[in-house]
Design a protein around this motif. Structure first.
Motif, PDB file in Angstrom:
ATOM      1  N   ASP A  61      16.275  11.907  -6.387  1.00 51.57           N
ATOM      2  CA  ASP A  61      15.216  11.954  -5.377  1.00 51.57           C
ATOM      3  C   ASP A  61      14.471  10.626  -5.329  1.00 51.57           C
ATOM      4  OD1 ASP A  61      13.457  13.199  -3.426  1.00 51.57           O
ATOM      5  OD2 ASP A  61      11.954  13.164  -5.042  1.00 51.57           O
ATOM      6  N   GLN A  65      14.337   8.235  -2.085  1.00 51.62           N
ATOM      7  CA  GLN A  65      13.078   7.768  -1.501  1.00 51.62           C
ATOM      8  C   GLN A  65      13.061   6.237  -1.402  1.00 51.62           C
ATOM      9  OE1 GLN A  65      11.081   9.751  -0.003  1.00 51.62           O
ATOM     10  NE2 GLN A  65      12.140  11.555  -0.752  1.00 51.62           N
ATOM     11  N   SER A  69      12.964   4.095   2.088  1.00 51.13           N
ATOM     12  CA  SER A  69      11.915   3.121   2.398  1.00 51.13           C
ATOM     13  C   SER A  69      12.489   1.740   2.692  1.00 51.13           C
ATOM     14  CB  SER A  69      10.900   3.041   1.250  1.00 51.13           C
ATOM     15  OG  SER A  69      11.513   2.498   0.093  1.00 51.13           O
TER      16      SER A  69
END
Length: 162
Positions: A61, A65, A69
């Motif tokens: 995770d 992420q 980004s």
């Protein structure tokens, strides 16, 4: 039963009582203790596996992420195309133009796409490209095998990932 046991010799009574207690102890072990011990060991293994999976998911995770980004999948990369237009053009670019039978907008962030007799490998590559390059996610997917090697009828709902 007591009368029958009382009629036996003290030695026979002792053997019968000891044998009966041994049988009861073995039955308790076989029907209660051993199955519980096996279940406990199996559950302990499942818990350890689940904890390892959870740790992996947490690390994945974090990586997802970070990739989101820093990913190039932004609205600017779409060159102003809507989700509907992007689904159509990217499917044709992926060589799925002949299989593309219908594209239907559900709302501004959701599109249904129908592909008939499409190459499954091409569809998988197309969906992966949409996810990686444009940040588009698959919400629903239905794949039905048809005659032919690797051919399938595909119904997919695409959504703009937040």
């Amino acid at each position: 039963m007591r009368a029958w046991l009382a009629s036996r010799t003290p030695r026979d009574r002792a053997i019968l009582i000891f044998g009966g207690a041994l049988i009861v102890a073995l039955l308790v072990w076989a029907w209660i203790w051993y199955p519980l011990a096996q279940s406990r060991a199996r559950l302990a293994t499942q818990v350890a596996t689940a904890e390892a999976d959870l740790a992996w998911m947490r690390s994945a995770d974090t990586e997802v992420q970070q990739l989101r980004s820093t990913a190039s999948g932004s609205a600017l990369d779409r060159a102003g195309k809507s989700l509907l237009a992007l689904a159509d053009s990217s499917a044709r670019d992926a060589g799925l133009g002949g299989a593309l039978t219908r594209i239907e907008p559900v709302d501004a962030a959701r599109v249904n796409v129908w592909l008939d007799r499409a190459g499954f490998d091409q569809v998988a590559t197309w969906l992966e490209t949409l996810a990686q390059r444009y940040g588009i996610a698959v919400d629903e997917l239905s794949v039905d095998r048809v005659e032919g090697v690797g051919a399938a009828n595909v119904r997919v709902t695409l959504v703009d990932a937040p």
